[in-house]
Design a protein around this motif. Structure first.
Motif, PDB file in Angstrom:
ATOM      1  N   ARG A  73    -105.467  86.122  20.324  1.00  0.00           N
ATOM      2  CA  ARG A  73    -104.817  84.928  19.753  1.00  0.00           C
ATOM      3  C   ARG A  73    -103.372  85.295  19.437  1.00  0.00           C
ATOM      4  N   PRO A  74    -102.500  84.306  19.331  1.00  0.00           N
ATOM      5  CA  PRO A  74    -101.109  84.603  18.972  1.00  0.00           C
ATOM      6  C   PRO A  74    -101.013  84.998  17.499  1.00  0.00           C
ATOM      7  N   PRO A  75     -99.981  85.731  17.125  1.00  0.00           N
ATOM      8  CA  PRO A  75     -99.766  86.028  15.699  1.00  0.00           C
ATOM      9  C   PRO A  75     -99.354  84.767  14.954  1.00  0.00           C
ATOM     10  N   SER A  76     -99.485  84.799  13.639  1.00  0.00           N
ATOM     11  CA  SER A  76     -99.149  83.616  12.833  1.00  0.00           C
ATOM     12  C   SER A  76     -97.670  83.274  12.875  1.00  0.00           C
ATOM     13  N   CYS A  77     -96.837  84.231  13.273  1.00  0.00           N
ATOM     14  CA  CYS A  77     -95.389  83.969  13.362  1.00  0.00           C
ATOM     15  C   CYS A  77     -94.998  83.341  14.692  1.00  0.00           C
ATOM     16  N   ALA A  78     -95.973  83.124  15.587  1.00  0.00           N
ATOM     17  CA  ALA A  78     -95.685  82.570  16.917  1.00  0.00           C
ATOM     18  C   ALA A  78     -95.874  81.066  16.933  1.00  0.00           C
ATOM     19  N   ASP A 116    -102.939  81.994  28.731  1.00  0.00           N
ATOM     20  CA  ASP A 116    -103.665  81.648  29.950  1.00  0.00           C
ATOM     21  C   ASP A 116    -103.806  82.859  30.864  1.00  0.00           C
ATOM     22  N   ARG A 117    -102.716  83.600  31.006  1.00  0.00           N
ATOM     23  CA  ARG A 117    -102.744  84.751  31.922  1.00  0.00           C
ATOM     24  C   ARG A 117    -103.701  85.824  31.424  1.00  0.00           C
ATOM     25  N   LEU A 118    -103.671  86.090  30.127  1.00  0.00           N
ATOM     26  CA  LEU A 118    -104.505  87.168  29.600  1.00  0.00           C
ATOM     27  C   LEU A 118    -105.970  86.761  29.449  1.00  0.00           C
TER      28      LEU A 118
END
Length: 214
Positions: A187-192, A204-206
């Motif tokens: 998942r993305p970090p909360s700062c993203a 999507d890629r990962l």
């Protein structure tokens, strides 16, 4: 006394970290120009920090900080240009003035000015122009305040997440950090800004299965 303010933002296009909108209030554009201010993108960080102290010491300023998570939430309802316009208006309301000079975030500068004006309400006149941060010293001053404030926010996020560079999609350190973080935590970090195309592409890629998964 006739009072004017300049408004600008930093971090509109970043994928990591907040967007900061800042305003500077003055009665004389020439007095602001005398500080030697220039568009923050043309200045070194040391020079920006120095000018920030001068600007905040001589003039009334205001800021609003919109986190990555808040931007994601708002983008589900309105466009990014509308988010910026609303934030510009919020800062103008903090700095009651007769005329506000804003850096237009829409290809149609006049339309952007009308959008900001509708959010501000009242009798404040809005001057909306492209490259206002170059043309008007008061907007240049606001760009310095916004950039320095965002730089300090990014410093705090670096302490929390490690050095991810500038936070902009064009920065390879930023992309490498996002890829590593998403690979590890899925998942993305909360700062993203999860709604950003950059983040979605990496997700999507990962998430695609590789040959080693079979």
């Amino acid at each position: 006394m006739y009072v004017i303010c300049g408004i600008d933002e930093a971090g509109k296009g970043s994928v990591l970290g907040p967007m900061v909108v800042a305003g500077v209030l003055a009665s004389d554009m020439a007095e602001v120009a005398a500080t030697g201010v220039a568009d923050s993108k043309t200045l070194s960080r040391k020079r920006r920090e120095s000018l920030y102290e001068v600007i905040t010491g001589k003039f009334v300023t205001a800021c609003t900080i919109i986190s990555a998570q808040e931007i994601d939430r708002l983008r589900a309802e309105i466009s990014m240009n509308e988010i910026v316009a609303r934030a510009h208006a919020d800062v103008i309301r903090q700095l009651p003035c007769d005329t506000a000079f804003v850096d237009a975030c829409d290809v149609n500068a006049e339309r952007y000015g009308r959008t900001v004006s509708a959010y501000v309400g009242g009798d404040c006149s809005i001057v909306s122009e492209h490259k206002a941060d170059v043309r008007f010293p008061l907007v240049s001053a606001a760009s310095v305040v916004a950039k320095v404030t965002r730089d300090r926010c990014i410093d705090g996020l670096h302490e929390e997440f490690g050095n991810f560079g500038s936070g902009y999609p064009s920065d390879p350190y930023t992309i490498r950090f996002l890829e590593t973080y998403i690979s590890e935590f899925t998942r993305p970090p909360s700062c993203a800004r999860s709604s950003w195309e950059t983040t979605r592409r990496i997700m999507d890629r990962l998430s695609q299965p590789s040959l080693f998964d079979f």
